[in-house]
Design an enzyme around this catalytic site. Structure first.
Site, PDB file in Angstrom:
ATOM      1  CG  ASP A  81      -1.748   1.222   1.372  1.00 23.96           C
ATOM      2  OD1 ASP A  81      -2.669   1.378   0.555  1.00 23.96           O
ATOM      3  OD2 ASP A  81      -1.482   2.029   2.284  1.00 23.96           O
TER       4      ASP A  81
ATOM      5  CD  GLU B 103      -2.257   2.432  -3.426  1.00 25.40           C
ATOM      6  OE1 GLU B 103      -3.367   2.957  -3.565  1.00 25.40           O
ATOM      7  OE2 GLU B 103      -1.659   2.395  -2.321  1.00 25.40           O
TER       8      GLU B 103
END
Length: 588
Positions: free
Chosen positions: A243, A305
């Site tokens: 993330d 990401e």
């Protein structure tokens, strides 16, 4: 028990209606994740096994047969760790446990084991940039300046409120005559610096105030975070989705980010994150992380990401020529780029660019942070037809593919209509310009029954979409021309046709504004033709004669064609076929 019966029914229907799903057969020595289909699961919204209105790990386990038969290779589970749920799991208070609302560590072990028995890989979300402010590390760090964790987060004394260069934005946040050290902003609105009286200092938080950024310049932080990853690798997880990976480091001199014209959804000045994002030090961490992950057997994988503006920036996340960082940084440009639109020209341009990376591309059209693609690329009238085109782009392009729960059945974005109904912090602070991400996180629609088969609870954590009686797994499995069955057909082809798995991608008829055509190379090449217009598009009748073998088509009139002569693509039609002695030229 009623919920369990509905789950069993949906699985049984899938079994009886399923197309044959041959296992992927990669060339010897290639990793499992090459050309794999990843399926993102937002655990709060996937399946509620205990009737409390919130999805859980056992709910995922109960649907593994569905995922296997659908043709998924790996599931990515967004954070299920203990958390105060300020940002619904992305504020983690313990990296080595499971939040009780989702189940237990034993439940996770059973999920991993059951998935592996079905030849499904399991990836977890790993949030490396920040923790919850309720994490023991931060509780200790914020208590004083001389505790063992005092330097585990990014702290600063701030500057005098009258210091030269202090911006009006900084002046909004005065504490004991001090203001934040620079103009950096939180993604969720306001200053990215939060005052703590006990330390008489500010801490940095790129995201919510309850998500303090870790200090990755402290080697102890890296050691602790790698240990957390090892905890799950030792339990058998097959990799991680990382993330906000670009945000690990900040400029140590804390230069102001350049200010741009206008204000954002929260009313704050627009900034370019030159000094607070995408610093080069992150690549050193990723190289060490890749080496650590590769010390485990089984081709464990790192997905990033990565929102990049172009392929040149994306290439850096692979590690450049050495390919020693992420195996699969997300190429978000085709699906989420600033110029993204439903047109042959856009996808030809963006997918041509995606093929230029030296690693394996990973294409994404849907995730938990963006309105669903059926809405973003839809026109309000032909949304399902257009969604079938997007599915073909996702599953026939040379790339690994990532889809999101609900996308294969055409779940839509259900945005709250009142601020008091918003659960997402982004929507609470940004209303009404930014209504948050609740709309793309509503419960999975399994059946046309009560609460769409998601839960037996009278109230679910977010309301079920009102269209669940027609848009659901059970109903679509029984409709041969449904979006779900189109996905399943393409996935089966992806597994059975070597050209769709491994073949190079050559774009044909590149000046056609309405039709996108490409060839997947191989001993038995495959051609994919997509009509992006609401008008029929005839094929060139002067092309050389020859036979074709139709593999898949959205229109019945194409299913049994054996020649290109006289063929017409219907509005938003997709045709996938093998050419036999055919030279392809699309009509202008």
């Amino acid at each position: 028990m009623k919920l369990v019966r509905r789950i069993v029914l949906a699985t049984a229907l899938l079994s009886t209606c399923a197309l044959a799903q041959p296992p992927s057969a990669h060339p010897a020595g290639e990793p499992w994740w090459k050309a794999a289909l990843f399926y993102e699961i937002y655990p709060r919204s996937f399946a509620d096994s205990n009737g409390d209105g919130v999805g859980d790990l056992n709910g995922i386990t109960q649907h593994l047969d569905y995922l296997q038969q659908f043709g998924v290779d790996a599931i990515w589970i967004t954070p299920m760790y203990p958390s105060p749920q300020v940002d619904f799991g992305y504020d983690i208070s313990n990296y080595e446990a499971v939040d009780p609302q989702y189940g237990s560590l034993s439940d996770m072990d059973r999920l991993i084991s059951a998935a592996h028995q079905r030849h499904l890989k399991v990836l977890l979300d790993m949030v490396l940039n920040h923790t919850s402010d309720r994490h023991p590390w931060f509780i200790a760090s914020s208590s004083s300046r001389d505790n063992p964790k005092s330097d585990w987060y990014v702290w600063n004394d701030g500057v005098d409120t009258h210091a030269p260069g202090v911006t009006p934005f900084q002046q909004r946040y005065v504490h004991d005559g001090r203001v934040p050290p620079n103009n950096w902003e939180s993604v969720f609105g306001g200053s990215a610096w939060q005052w703590v009286p006990a330390r008489h200092q500010f801490y940095y938080h790129r995201f919510y105030a309850q998500q303090p950024d870790l200090n990755w310049r402290n080697p102890a932080v890296e050691k602790a975070m790698f240990a957390a990853m090892r905890f799950w690798l030792d339990r058998g997880v097959d990799g991680f989705r990382l993330d906000a990976i670009s945000t690990l480091f900040e400029d140590p001199k804390l230069h102001n980010d350049p200010q741009l014209p206008g204000t954002n959804d929260q009313g704050d000045p627009n900034l370019r994150s030159q000094y607070s994002d995408n610093l080069p030090e992150v690549h050193d961490v990723l190289r060490r992380m890749r080496a650590m992950v590769q010390s485990y057997p089984g081709d464990r994988v790192l997905i990033g990401e990565t929102y990049t503006p172009d392929v040149a920036e994306l290439e850096k996340w692979y590690g450049g020529a050495r390919h020693d960082e992420l195996q699969l940084p997300m190429d978000t440009v085709p699906g989420f780029g600033d110029q993204a639109n439903f047109s042959a020209d856009w996808f030809r341009k963006s997918l041509q660019a995606s093929q230029q990376v030296t690693g394996e591309p990973l294409i994404v059209f849907d995730n938990h942070d963006n309105a669903r693609s059926i809405d973003r690329f839809g026109d309000g009238t032909h949304n399902v037809a257009r969604a079938k085109v997007i599915a073909a782009l996702l599953l026939t392009t040379r790339a690994s593919a990532l889809t999101y729960y609900g996308a294969p059945i055409g779940m839509v974005t259900s945005t709250p209509k009142r601020k008091q109904d918003v659960r997402d912090p982004q929507g609470i602070t940004g209303w009404p310009k930014n209504k948050g991400r609740d709309g793309e996180r509503t419960p999975m629609q399994w059946t046309p029954g009560f609460q769409a088969g998601f839960s037996t609870a009278q109230t679910t954590w977010l309301p079920v979409n009102g269209d669940y009686r027609t848009v659901n797994v059970q109903s679509e499995l029984q409709q041969p021309d449904s979006l779900l069955n189109w996905y399943r057909q393409l996935i089966a082809l992806r597994k059975s046709e070597p050209a769709l798995r491994d073949g190079a991608m050559q774009f044909l008829d590149t000046s056609n504004a309405n039709v996108l055509t490409f060839r997947r190379a191989g001993p038995q090449p495959v051609i994919v033709v997509m009509n992006f217009s609401n008008a029929p598009q005839p094929l060139d009748t002067s092309m050389a004669s020859g036979r074709v073998i139709t593999l898949a088509a959205t229109a019945s009139q194409l299913l049994h064609r054996t020649t290109l002569q006289g063929a017409t693509l219907p509005p938003y039609g997709v045709w996938v076929f093998k050419p036999v002695g055919v030279t392809l030229h699309m009509a202008r």
